[in-house]
Every structure is written in C-alpha cells, then in structure tokens.
Design a protein around this motif. Sequence first.
Motif, PDB file in Angstrom:
ATOM      1  N   PRO A  33       0.824  -1.215   0.000  1.00 25.55           N
ATOM      2  CA  PRO A  33       0.000   0.000   0.000  1.00 25.55           C
ATOM      3  C   PRO A  33       0.855   1.262   0.000  1.00 25.55           C
ATOM      4  N   ILE A  34       0.272   2.325  -0.508  1.00 23.40           N
ATOM      5  CA  ILE A  34       0.940   3.634  -0.546  1.00 23.40           C
ATOM      6  C   ILE A  34      -0.114   4.708  -0.241  1.00 23.40           C
ATOM      7  N   ILE A  35       0.286   5.684   0.543  1.00 21.57           N
ATOM      8  CA  ILE A  35      -0.630   6.773   0.912  1.00 21.57           C
ATOM      9  C   ILE A  35      -0.869   7.655  -0.312  1.00 21.57           C
ATOM     10  N   THR A  36      -2.153   7.975  -0.591  1.00 28.99           N
ATOM     11  CA  THR A  36      -2.492   8.588  -1.874  1.00 28.99           C
ATOM     12  C   THR A  36      -3.521   9.709  -1.756  1.00 28.99           C
ATOM     13  N   PRO A  37      -3.084  10.887  -1.296  1.00 25.65           N
ATOM     14  CA  PRO A  37      -3.962  12.047  -1.478  1.00 25.65           C
ATOM     15  C   PRO A  37      -3.980  12.346  -2.975  1.00 25.65           C
ATOM     16  N   ARG A  38      -5.159  12.506  -3.580  1.00 22.73           N
ATOM     17  CA  ARG A  38      -5.164  12.651  -5.051  1.00 22.73           C
ATOM     18  C   ARG A  38      -4.313  13.836  -5.478  1.00 22.73           C
ATOM     19  N   PHE A  39      -4.688  15.013  -5.025  1.00 21.30           N
ATOM     20  CA  PHE A  39      -3.858  16.211  -5.167  1.00 21.30           C
ATOM     21  C   PHE A  39      -4.471  17.293  -4.300  1.00 21.30           C
ATOM     22  N   VAL A  40      -3.752  18.358  -4.065  1.00 19.05           N
ATOM     23  CA  VAL A  40      -4.194  19.365  -3.106  1.00 19.05           C
ATOM     24  C   VAL A  40      -5.604  19.879  -3.413  1.00 19.05           C
ATOM     25  N   PRO A  41      -5.959  20.144  -4.683  1.00 19.41           N
ATOM     26  CA  PRO A  41      -7.304  20.685  -4.917  1.00 19.41           C
ATOM     27  C   PRO A  41      -8.431  19.807  -4.365  1.00 19.41           C
ATOM     28  N   THR A  42      -8.229  18.513  -4.229  1.00 15.24           N
ATOM     29  CA  THR A  42      -9.309  17.646  -3.742  1.00 15.24           C
ATOM     30  C   THR A  42      -9.073  17.151  -2.312  1.00 15.24           C
ATOM     31  N   CYS A  43      -8.092  17.724  -1.590  1.00 14.63           N
ATOM     32  CA  CYS A  43      -7.804  17.260  -0.224  1.00 14.63           C
ATOM     33  C   CYS A  43      -7.724  18.460   0.721  1.00 14.63           C
ATOM     34  N   THR A  44      -8.577  18.478   1.745  1.00 13.39           N
ATOM     35  CA  THR A  44      -8.489  19.544   2.747  1.00 13.39           C
ATOM     36  C   THR A  44      -7.245  19.339   3.616  1.00 13.39           C
ATOM     37  N   GLY A  45      -6.852  20.393   4.291  1.00 13.53           N
ATOM     38  CA  GLY A  45      -5.732  20.296   5.222  1.00 13.53           C
ATOM     39  C   GLY A  45      -5.978  19.218   6.275  1.00 13.53           C
ATOM     40  N   GLU A  46      -7.232  19.100   6.756  1.00 12.73           N
ATOM     41  CA  GLU A  46      -7.554  18.099   7.789  1.00 12.73           C
ATOM     42  C   GLU A  46      -7.307  16.688   7.243  1.00 12.73           C
ATOM     43  N   LEU A  47      -7.730  16.474   6.010  1.00 11.86           N
ATOM     44  CA  LEU A  47      -7.528  15.144   5.416  1.00 11.86           C
ATOM     45  C   LEU A  47      -6.028  14.869   5.265  1.00 11.86           C
ATOM     46  N   MET A  48      -5.303  15.857   4.775  1.00 13.21           N
ATOM     47  CA  MET A  48      -3.859  15.637   4.575  1.00 13.21           C
ATOM     48  C   MET A  48      -3.165  15.422   5.914  1.00 13.21           C
ATOM     49  N   GLU A  49      -3.618  16.113   6.919  1.00 12.22           N
ATOM     50  CA  GLU A  49      -3.034  15.918   8.248  1.00 12.22           C
ATOM     51  C   GLU A  49      -3.247  14.476   8.722  1.00 12.22           C
ATOM     52  N   ALA A  50      -4.472  13.983   8.513  1.00 13.49           N
ATOM     53  CA  ALA A  50      -4.776  12.602   8.912  1.00 13.49           C
ATOM     54  C   ALA A  50      -3.905  11.617   8.130  1.00 13.49           C
ATOM     55  N   LEU A  51      -3.771  11.871   6.832  1.00 13.14           N
ATOM     56  CA  LEU A  51      -2.965  10.969   5.997  1.00 13.14           C
ATOM     57  C   LEU A  51      -1.497  11.014   6.422  1.00 13.14           C
ATOM     58  N   GLY A  52      -1.025  12.196   6.802  1.00 20.44           N
ATOM     59  CA  GLY A  52       0.353  12.331   7.292  1.00 20.44           C
ATOM     60  C   GLY A  52       0.574  11.488   8.544  1.00 20.44           C
ATOM     61  N   ARG A  53      -0.422  11.512   9.439  1.00 17.29           N
ATOM     62  CA  ARG A  53      -0.323  10.702  10.668  1.00 17.29           C
ATOM     63  C   ARG A  53      -0.268   9.212  10.336  1.00 17.29           C
ATOM     64  N   ILE A  54      -1.165   8.789   9.452  1.00 16.08           N
ATOM     65  CA  ILE A  54      -1.210   7.363   9.082  1.00 16.08           C
ATOM     66  C   ILE A  54       0.094   6.951   8.395  1.00 16.08           C
ATOM     67  N   ARG A  55       0.567   7.813   7.539  1.00 17.35           N
ATOM     68  CA  ARG A  55       1.820   7.543   6.839  1.00 17.35           C
ATOM     69  C   ARG A  55       2.934   7.237   7.825  1.00 17.35           C
ATOM     70  N   LYS A  56       3.025   8.106   8.832  1.00 18.02           N
ATOM     71  CA  LYS A  56       4.089   7.988   9.824  1.00 18.02           C
ATOM     72  C   LYS A  56       3.907   6.709  10.640  1.00 18.02           C
ATOM     73  N   GLU A  57       2.693   6.475  11.067  1.00 19.25           N
ATOM     74  CA  GLU A  57       2.378   5.328  11.917  1.00 19.25           C
ATOM     75  C   GLU A  57       2.746   4.013  11.221  1.00 19.25           C
ATOM     76  N   TYR A  58       2.414   3.903   9.951  1.00 19.15           N
ATOM     77  CA  TYR A  58       2.670   2.651   9.223  1.00 19.15           C
ATOM     78  C   TYR A  58       3.983   2.682   8.437  1.00 19.15           C
ATOM     79  N   ASP A  59       4.660   3.812   8.461  1.00 22.30           N
ATOM     80  CA  ASP A  59       5.904   3.997   7.692  1.00 22.30           C
ATOM     81  C   ASP A  59       5.715   3.645   6.207  1.00 22.30           C
ATOM     82  N   LEU A  60       4.807   4.369   5.578  1.00 22.40           N
ATOM     83  CA  LEU A  60       4.478   4.076   4.180  1.00 22.40           C
ATOM     84  C   LEU A  60       4.984   5.177   3.255  1.00 22.40           C
ATOM     85  N   PRO A  61       5.161   4.826   1.994  1.00 24.46           N
ATOM     86  CA  PRO A  61       5.467   5.867   0.997  1.00 24.46           C
ATOM     87  C   PRO A  61       4.208   6.639   0.599  1.00 24.46           C
TER      88      PRO A  61
END
Lengths: 429, 429
Positions: free
Chosen positions: B196-224
């Motif tokens: 698996p890989i963390i995949t925010p589509r792109f900034v126009p379709t991702c709020t800061g809150e969503l990106m923050e959550a994805l950043g946390r998950i990324r770190k927790e699971y150590d994913l690209p």
Amino acid sequence: MGNSFILKGNICHTPRLGSLEIREHACIVCAEGTCRGIFDNISQIPEQYRALEVIDCGDGLVLPGMVDLHIHAPQYAFRGTGMDYELLKWLDRVTFPEEIRYADTGYAARAYEIFSNGLKKGATTRAVIFGTIHVRSTLILMDCMEKSGLISFVGKVNMDRHAPPELTEKSVSEAEADTRLFIEESRKRGYRRTKPIITPRFVPTCTGELMEALGRIRKEYDLPVQSHLSENPGEVELVAELEPEAAFYGDAYDRYGLFGREGNTVMAHGIYSTPEEMQRILDNGVWIAHCPASNMDLASGIAPVRRFLEKGIRVGLGTDVGGGFSDSIFRAVTDTIQVSNLYWRYIDRNAGPLKFAESLYLATKGGGAFFGKVGSFEDGYEFDAVVLDDSSLQSARPLTLGDRLERAVYLELDREGIVMKFAAGERIL
Amino acid sequence: MGNSFILKGNICHTPRLGSLEIREHACIVCAEGTCRGIFDNISQIPEQYRALEVIDCGDGLVLPGMVDLHIHAPQYAFRGTGMDYELLKWLDRVTFPEEIRYADTGYAARAYEIFSNGLKKGATTRAVIFGTIHVRSTLILMDCMEKSGLISFVGKVNMDRHAPPELTEKSVSEAEADTRLFIEESRKRGYRRTKPIITPRFVPTCTGELMEALGRIRKEYDLPVQSHLSENPGEVELVAELEPEAAFYGDAYDRYGLFGREGNTVMAHGIYSTPEEMQRILDNGVWIAHCPASNMDLASGIAPVRRFLEKGIRVGLGTDVGGGFSDSIFRAVTDTIQVSNLYWRYIDRNAGPLKFAESLYLATKGGGAFFGKVGSFEDGYEFDAVVLDDSSLQSARPLTLGDRLERAVYLELDREGIVMKFAAGERIL
C-alpha cells in the motif's frame, strides 16, 4: 465486376475539417474503384449497385486509407536509430552515409522491399516518397511500390552542393539527363499506381542552375514537386545566405517554378514560414506536409498548423521517416494533436489545439487532395479504405463508436489490427 | 534453486545517468533474485554460481525491467478516448465519471483484470499505481497486481473536496478509517509483491484536515506517498487560493508530512515547480515522475527534466494512463527525448536535450530507486529484466547492438517483441 462491391461495417470519415461522420453498420458502395455513397442498409442502395458482392466487416471500423505526404524510403533502414542529433548534423552523420549505400542496386532492392512491405502492412494507402539521387535504385523503389498496391509518387532526389561527393550530381546537365531518364524509364514501365515527382532535396543542396533545370523538366512533363521548407533555424539562415535574391525560403523554389502555381507541390514542415511565405504558400496552392514526430526528434520545433488552416492553406500529414521513426500516420495524427497542445501552451495562445477530428481530416482528406478526390467516403471519391478489428482491446466500459475510433488511432491499431485494406478499390490486404 | 540462474544474451543497461553499457552475448548471474554481476562467458563466473541453470536468450536484447512511477489503474478503461480536454475539464468530464463506476466491485474486478493483464504483457516490472477512493475495489486491484507478477505500490485515493459526491469521503474520520482498513486488509492478504501507498489525489481535492490525517497514518505505518504536483497553471492557481498558508504547491503537502523527508514520496509532473519548490523536492528527496505524454495530451506543458537532473533531483518516468494513453514506458522514454528537444528549442536554450541513454536511465534505474536497488544489472540489484526478440524488424543495413536497442525502444517492441520477463528473479513471461 472490376473493383466494385458493397462494404458493410462501421463507417468513419471526416468529410469536412473538424466534423467526424460515423455510420454504424452501414454500407459503402464502391463502383469501379469509386465511392458511390454511404447507405444505412442494402435496401437503400440504388438499384444498379444493389446486386454487387457484399464484403461484411462485421463490427469492424472502416476508415479512409491514410495519406503520407512525406517519407524518405532509404531512411527506413535506420529508423529509430541515430536519434540524438539536430537536422544538419543528422544529415551528415546518419542520413547521407546511409543514402550513399543506394548506389548499390542490390542493397536498394533488399532495403526497398523491406520498406514497401512495411508500408503495405500499415494503414497508409497513398504516399509521396523521396528516393536517393540514384536513378536505377529509385526505379527499383518504384517497382516495389507498384507491387505493394499502394498508390504513390516517387522522386529521384537532386543535389549538387553541400552533400558528400557520392551524393552530388556531377553537373547540372548530368542531373537533368538523369532526371529525364528517370521519368522516361518510369513511364515505360507502365505503372498503374506509381508516378514520378520532381524532387530537389532542399535549397541548401540545390544550386539555382539545378533548380532552374528541374523547373523546366517539371513544366515539360507536367509533374508535381516535393521538397523541404523552413524546417530548422540553422537551415533557414543557410538558405538566406545561399540565395540572397530570394525574398524568403519558399521564394527560392518559386523563382524556378518549383513552388505550386501550375503543378501540385508539397513542401515538408514550414515551421519557420514567415507571414510572406505563408501568403505565397496559400496563393500558389502549395501543400504543407506536417511532420510532428520528425520536428520533435530533430529538435526543429512545432509548425503553426492552426495558422495554416485558418489561412486556408492545404495541409496533410507526413511521417518523415527517418527524421520521424514511425511509418504510422495514426501516430502522426496523435502527434499532431500533442504538439498543437504545446504550441497553444507555449507559443501562441490564440492558436487553439487541434482536435482529434481535425487531425484525422489532415491524415485523410487533407493530404488526400494531393492525389485528387481521395481521403473521404463521399460520392465520387476514390475508394481507399482500411478496416480495423479492435476486438483485441478489451474494455470493461461501454464504448461508443467514436470512442473506439479515437482509441484505435491513439493506440496505433494499424500495427496489428488491420484486417482489410483497399486503394482505389483494389484490395491490398 | 529458487530464483537462481544464469541469463545469457546481449545485456544492455545504464549503470550511470548518460552511460549505456552493452555486453554482447554475455552472462548475468541471478542468485535468489539478485544480480551477481555480468560476465563475458560462463568460465568467468565465480565457482559458486557456475553450475546454475543457463537460460539462453540467443541474440535477444536483455534490458532491465521498466519502472512506471505514475499510472492510474481505473483510467486504463478509457485510455485513448476523451483526449480533447485540458486537466481540470478532463477530470470532470472523463475521469471522475469513470472512477465512480468502481463503487461496483464487479466492474472493478473486470476492469482491473484487463489493466493488470495489460501491464503484464508489456516491459514494465514495477509500478506505482493509483486506484480510486473505494477500499474494496482497490484491494481487488492489489489482488490483480499480485497475480500479475509485477511488483507494485497501490494506493486507495483520498478526496474530500472539489470532486463529485460519489468520489468524496463522507468525513475526514471516515477517510482515515477507510485508509486504515485498506492498509490493514492489504497486509492481512500477505502479498509478496504488492504494497500500500498513501495517496492524497492532489491538493485541490484534499483539505488540510484530510492531509493531516494521511500524514499521521503515513508515519504510523511507515508508508510511501504518491500524489500530483504543479501540473497545470490553472491547478497551480487553484492550490494557491485553497492553501494560502503554503509557500508553494509542494509546501502544502510538506506541511502535513506528505512530501518526502522521512518516507519515500513520488510526485507526478512538477512542470511548474518554482526554484523554491525544486529546492524542497531536492532537500526532501522527493521523486518526480515525469509523464511527457500526459503533459502533452492535457496541454499541461513540458517539465524541466534537465534542470531537475542538474540539481540532483530524483527523476523516473510515468505513463500516467489515462492522461497518457499508452502504458508503454518505452514510449515514455522516447516521448521524454522529444519533449526535451522542444523544451530546449522553445523554453530554455541552456537546458540541453535528453539523450537516449539518459532517458533510458530514468525509465530504469532512475525510477527503480523508489523500490530500492532496482533498474540496473549491477551486483546487488534485484533482477528485473525483459528479453526482446527484434528479429521481426528487418534491416538491409548492419546494425550495432546500440542501434538495435535504440530501435527496439523507439519502435515500441514492448508491444510484440517480449519473449521473457522477470521481476526480482521470478519469471513473469
């Protein structure tokens, strides 16, 4: 019967620039090689044609044959190699060394058989072709093209300066004699599909004396002309130095009767055509062979095709093998769209990108006009067609016929999807 | 034995940017999936490997497997259709309507089988892949990729604004829960090749809150991470409006831990990256997936690849299906060269065109580094290889191995010329 039949399938063509006509499971009448209309079903076909043999293409896509307005047969042997050069260096290091080989008719026979077989397999039904300066080898090329079933113009190249000694005419009078020999001999061979065309390579390799002689021969035999125009900034500068009396590059041809007016002329490229040159192209009825792949490969630039079209200039597409590496006009269609997008983005925001239907028009009716009524399925047009089977392209998604056509061209189904091919009503594949 | 053998053939690879190494009729040792050197003949192979099975590829060309750093699996179904749009319109009219279909797992199963079979047949051995927002369908995509034998990262897409309701996460907490479910479930399935890989589509379709959550998950699971960057002027403007606190587009990701630093990140495009953004890309070790075909098709522009390389930025190639219509990285190699020629001609005369050996490096070792030691036949590299039979390409002319390699890539021999294919030493074809 001759070349008379009814072809049934999904008929796709572009009778006008920008308008795509698609007729599902329809019938085209081909009578003695000429289209006699598209009909929704056999009962609507005029009585005199209704008993003709029906060739059923099932769910296949039926397109006009593709027209390649600019291709160099001897360069086919190195296509896809030696790609890291700009125009003038590429001529010296890659092209001319190969063209020298065609002094050997045995080599020419082998190479041109591969070339003509390659074109035969693809979607091209008409081509305007450069040979080399060698008369005998270029006649071999004509033999091969005649055998392929494609309809083509083939030119013996003329050069008398700025070329390696092996590719330089010994004198203008010898060049003239060789060109006459080439024309006479090609006529003697009684080809049905293959005609000679006057071919000064380009101004940098042709003196005024040579062009004058070629202009005389052109007029005498009433032949068309092919050459190159305003392809590369270095080349354009060189022409200005070599022909100071010419008002612009194209004028150097026009002064010798090699730039439209009386006879059909096709010039490859026109990337750096000035407004004056464009006006002359229009006034003289010259065709531009737009060769987008070659123009990228040789870092030449992007031709202002939208401007040509707005002005009313005649435009067709060329693969320009070996400057272009692919002999597929399908690819030239999509390359044309891609570079027009970049042209709009970076060069002229008022020159809108070309759409698929427009580019397909250039590949068929646009270039086809060089051959007469060619490149469309309208009544009175010569019947050139390719039939594509796209069933190898699976899709989970329902696709319209328009989608299937666009996909077939983008994904170059001319490589493996051609099931039938006709030129002037004769079946080639 | 495992994945251990000696492969004999014409070995071609690019161990350094711009340098092509070709070894005629040589042997590569593959021991348990890892390259253990290239040797001129079997007698030179170290004794512990000398008894391994020999796979003789005859006169075939042996290349590293191609790496596709950016491809959208759901868009494969419409590739080569709907090509007449710019980015934001194209998303609304072509892409999103298709991605909505993947709520239906039956549709996804059919479409992703076609997608993965398509990639399997080509020269790609590694891919970084976008799915859709749908967890179950994206797991089906992972099943298909695992079965294909290719090695890949696959992402469940995240969007919570500026997308159709059917493709918008219901809330950030639900998006977070779905992303965790996707990661956990993909781990449970015990894939050997598919991660698996963390995949925010792109900034126009991702709020800061969503990106923050994805950043946390990324770190927790150590994913690209994979996403899009500075592709289109309209998109760049939109990002500046939506994320006024970000110093530049990439900074909007970086603020949430989604732009390299700790984890591998690949960003597609970077056409409009400013000097500040380039510096951050470099400092954070972000990969750029250069997607030249897509960038032409959507009229986006030309990425400054020469500048990236001079700066030391990591660059690989992507097909970006369906912005790009072809899944061939061979085609991406030649597209890269073509657009670099136009970039030099029109945009920056100090940014020299990319040469064939450079572009091939990007397609192999450049993008391969995202996966580790991948994309070269050097000692210690994972053994990804494709073997090409180019005997269908006749030539009257003698060709060097370098010519044959260049021709095979330019003429896209990955369509019909692949006779064997390996990923990490496992035979796929």
